[in-house]
Design a protein around this motif. Sequence first.
Motif, PDB file in Angstrom:
ATOM      1  N   SER A   7      30.485  52.937  40.813  1.00 32.74           N
ATOM      2  CA  SER A   7      31.279  54.012  40.209  1.00 32.74           C
ATOM      3  C   SER A   7      32.347  53.436  39.303  1.00 32.74           C
ATOM      4  O   SER A   7      32.801  52.300  39.503  1.00 32.74           O
ATOM      5  CB  SER A   7      31.965  54.850  41.294  1.00 32.74           C
ATOM      6  N   ALA A   8      32.766  54.231  38.335  1.00 29.24           N
ATOM      7  CA  ALA A   8      33.888  53.835  37.480  1.00 29.24           C
ATOM      8  C   ALA A   8      35.096  53.574  38.367  1.00 29.24           C
ATOM      9  O   ALA A   8      35.363  54.329  39.304  1.00 29.24           O
ATOM     10  CB  ALA A   8      34.190  54.931  36.469  1.00 29.24           C
ATOM     11  N   GLY A   9      35.787  52.491  38.086  1.00 31.58           N
ATOM     12  CA  GLY A   9      36.961  52.128  38.867  1.00 31.58           C
ATOM     13  C   GLY A   9      36.664  51.155  39.999  1.00 31.58           C
ATOM     14  O   GLY A   9      37.591  50.594  40.587  1.00 31.58           O
ATOM     15  N   ASP A  10      35.378  50.948  40.310  1.00 37.84           N
ATOM     16  CA  ASP A  10      35.030  49.992  41.359  1.00 37.84           C
ATOM     17  C   ASP A  10      35.448  48.584  40.941  1.00 37.84           C
ATOM     18  O   ASP A  10      35.412  48.237  39.765  1.00 37.84           O
ATOM     19  CB  ASP A  10      33.527  49.994  41.642  1.00 37.84           C
ATOM     20  N   VAL A  11      35.808  47.790  41.916  1.00 38.56           N
ATOM     21  CA  VAL A  11      36.254  46.426  41.671  1.00 38.56           C
ATOM     22  C   VAL A  11      35.099  45.454  41.898  1.00 38.56           C
ATOM     23  O   VAL A  11      34.329  45.589  42.850  1.00 38.56           O
ATOM     24  CB  VAL A  11      37.444  46.058  42.590  1.00 38.56           C
ATOM     25  N   LEU A  12      35.005  44.479  40.997  1.00 41.02           N
ATOM     26  CA  LEU A  12      34.085  43.360  41.124  1.00 41.02           C
ATOM     27  C   LEU A  12      34.925  42.132  41.419  1.00 41.02           C
ATOM     28  O   LEU A  12      36.070  42.032  40.968  1.00 41.02           O
ATOM     29  CB  LEU A  12      33.299  43.147  39.832  1.00 41.02           C
ATOM     30  N   GLN A  13      34.351  41.182  42.161  1.00 40.78           N
ATOM     31  CA  GLN A  13      35.113  39.997  42.534  1.00 40.78           C
ATOM     32  C   GLN A  13      34.228  38.760  42.488  1.00 40.78           C
ATOM     33  O   GLN A  13      33.053  38.816  42.823  1.00 40.78           O
ATOM     34  CB  GLN A  13      35.656  40.192  43.948  1.00 40.78           C
ATOM     35  N   HIS A  14      34.820  37.658  42.069  1.00 37.48           N
ATOM     36  CA  HIS A  14      34.171  36.345  42.118  1.00 37.48           C
ATOM     37  C   HIS A  14      35.175  35.363  42.671  1.00 37.48           C
ATOM     38  O   HIS A  14      36.299  35.257  42.167  1.00 37.48           O
ATOM     39  CB  HIS A  14      33.715  35.887  40.730  1.00 37.48           C
ATOM     40  N   HIS A  15      34.781  34.667  43.730  1.00 37.91           N
ATOM     41  CA  HIS A  15      35.679  33.693  44.341  1.00 37.91           C
ATOM     42  C   HIS A  15      35.193  32.288  44.035  1.00 37.91           C
ATOM     43  O   HIS A  15      34.029  31.959  44.264  1.00 37.91           O
ATOM     44  CB  HIS A  15      35.769  33.896  45.853  1.00 37.91           C
ATOM     45  N   THR A  67      36.718  32.473  34.006  1.00 39.89           N
ATOM     46  CA  THR A  67      36.619  31.136  34.606  1.00 39.89           C
ATOM     47  C   THR A  67      36.649  30.012  33.589  1.00 39.89           C
ATOM     48  O   THR A  67      36.930  28.872  33.938  1.00 39.89           O
ATOM     49  CB  THR A  67      35.312  31.001  35.412  1.00 39.89           C
ATOM     50  N   GLY A  68      36.294  30.324  32.339  1.00 36.20           N
ATOM     51  CA  GLY A  68      36.200  29.299  31.318  1.00 36.20           C
ATOM     52  C   GLY A  68      34.871  28.574  31.318  1.00 36.20           C
ATOM     53  O   GLY A  68      34.651  27.672  30.528  1.00 36.20           O
ATOM     54  N   SER A  69      33.965  28.969  32.204  1.00 37.24           N
ATOM     55  CA  SER A  69      32.644  28.346  32.304  1.00 37.24           C
ATOM     56  C   SER A  69      31.563  29.408  32.196  1.00 37.24           C
ATOM     57  O   SER A  69      31.762  30.548  32.623  1.00 37.24           O
ATOM     58  CB  SER A  69      32.477  27.638  33.651  1.00 37.24           C
ATOM     59  N   SER A  70      30.412  29.010  31.676  1.00 37.57           N
ATOM     60  CA  SER A  70      29.270  29.924  31.629  1.00 37.57           C
ATOM     61  C   SER A  70      28.710  30.069  33.038  1.00 37.57           C
ATOM     62  O   SER A  70      28.246  29.092  33.634  1.00 37.57           O
ATOM     63  CB  SER A  70      28.184  29.396  30.694  1.00 37.57           C
ATOM     64  N   GLY A 116      24.742  37.281  39.173  1.00 35.18           N
ATOM     65  CA  GLY A 116      24.549  36.601  40.446  1.00 35.18           C
ATOM     66  C   GLY A 116      25.833  36.247  41.166  1.00 35.18           C
ATOM     67  O   GLY A 116      25.826  36.001  42.373  1.00 35.18           O
ATOM     68  N   GLN A 117      26.962  36.240  40.448  1.00 29.47           N
ATOM     69  CA  GLN A 117      28.214  35.770  41.053  1.00 29.47           C
ATOM     70  C   GLN A 117      29.251  36.855  41.306  1.00 29.47           C
ATOM     71  O   GLN A 117      30.090  36.683  42.187  1.00 29.47           O
ATOM     72  CB  GLN A 117      28.824  34.667  40.197  1.00 29.47           C
ATOM     73  N   TYR A 118      29.229  37.921  40.546  1.00 32.67           N
ATOM     74  CA  TYR A 118      30.175  39.012  40.838  1.00 32.67           C
ATOM     75  C   TYR A 118      29.681  39.785  42.061  1.00 32.67           C
ATOM     76  O   TYR A 118      28.508  40.156  42.144  1.00 32.67           O
ATOM     77  CB  TYR A 118      30.260  40.005  39.684  1.00 32.67           C
ATOM     78  N   THR A 119      30.591  40.033  42.980  1.00 32.50           N
ATOM     79  CA  THR A 119      30.313  40.887  44.135  1.00 32.50           C
ATOM     80  C   THR A 119      30.954  42.243  43.883  1.00 32.50           C
ATOM     81  O   THR A 119      32.114  42.322  43.467  1.00 32.50           O
ATOM     82  CB  THR A 119      30.888  40.271  45.430  1.00 32.50           C
ATOM     83  N   HIS A 120      30.191  43.295  44.127  1.00 36.11           N
ATOM     84  CA  HIS A 120      30.695  44.665  44.048  1.00 36.11           C
ATOM     85  C   HIS A 120      31.463  44.896  45.355  1.00 36.11           C
ATOM     86  O   HIS A 120      30.861  44.981  46.432  1.00 36.11           O
ATOM     87  CB  HIS A 120      29.505  45.630  43.885  1.00 36.11           C
ATOM     88  N   THR A 159      40.383  33.576  42.967  1.00 34.42           N
ATOM     89  CA  THR A 159      39.576  34.790  43.038  1.00 34.42           C
ATOM     90  C   THR A 159      39.818  35.587  41.769  1.00 34.42           C
ATOM     91  O   THR A 159      40.967  35.820  41.391  1.00 34.42           O
ATOM     92  CB  THR A 159      39.941  35.628  44.279  1.00 34.42           C
ATOM     93  N   HIS A 160      38.731  35.970  41.127  1.00 37.36           N
ATOM     94  CA  HIS A 160      38.794  36.748  39.894  1.00 37.36           C
ATOM     95  C   HIS A 160      38.299  38.159  40.185  1.00 37.36           C
ATOM     96  O   HIS A 160      37.303  38.334  40.885  1.00 37.36           O
ATOM     97  CB  HIS A 160      37.917  36.113  38.815  1.00 37.36           C
ATOM     98  N   THR A 161      39.003  39.142  39.653  1.00 39.65           N
ATOM     99  CA  THR A 161      38.577  40.529  39.816  1.00 39.65           C
ATOM    100  C   THR A 161      38.358  41.164  38.455  1.00 39.65           C
ATOM    101  O   THR A 161      38.892  40.710  37.442  1.00 39.65           O
ATOM    102  CB  THR A 161      39.626  41.345  40.595  1.00 39.65           C
ATOM    103  N   ALA A 162      37.569  42.202  38.459  1.00 43.62           N
ATOM    104  CA  ALA A 162      37.297  42.989  37.262  1.00 43.62           C
ATOM    105  C   ALA A 162      37.040  44.412  37.719  1.00 43.62           C
ATOM    106  O   ALA A 162      36.785  44.663  38.902  1.00 43.62           O
ATOM    107  CB  ALA A 162      36.089  42.430  36.516  1.00 43.62           C
ATOM    108  N   THR A 163      37.082  45.338  36.776  1.00 44.90           N
ATOM    109  CA  THR A 163      36.892  46.747  37.090  1.00 44.90           C
ATOM    110  C   THR A 163      35.753  47.321  36.258  1.00 44.90           C
ATOM    111  O   THR A 163      35.634  47.016  35.071  1.00 44.90           O
ATOM    112  CB  THR A 163      38.198  47.533  36.794  1.00 44.90           C
TER     113      THR A 163
END
Length: 139
Positions: A66-74, A111-114, A119-123, A81-85
């Motif tokens: 859904s719109a507004g859900d957070v994605l995370q990569h640790h 992250t500065g890396s490809s 595969g890496q963002y967790t919903h 830990t990086h987050t996105a919306t």
Amino acid sequence: MSRFMRTIEVDDEVFAYLQSRSEPLVDTPNDVLRRELLGSVGRSAGAAGARRTGSLTPLIEAGLVSAGDVLQHHQSRLKRTHTATVTADGWIEIPDGQAFPQPSPALKAQTGSSINGWGQYTHVPSGRRLQELREKAAQ
């Protein structure tokens, strides 16, 4: 609109910025400049401010995201830990305000890396990787 093309020179820093705001193999530097400066996307953009839908749109339409859900990569090694919306039009917005139609460029900006963003963002709400949600939406 004139189709006459002019050549401009930009320094490496400006070119790097254009690359960070583009979708590889889709956007030209002109598309990025048009979007950034005029608020429209591509050569066939309609109203100012319009942009194509992002790659998370099928997941939204399937009711998996859904719109507004957070994605995370640790990054455990770096202890970051990086987050996105997720936006309503299926884009990924990172905390600095940049928005990306695809997960991988968004994660690269953080992250500065490809890195494979699918595969890496967790919903966060479901605890599942975007790749798993994409496969479920395709079924």
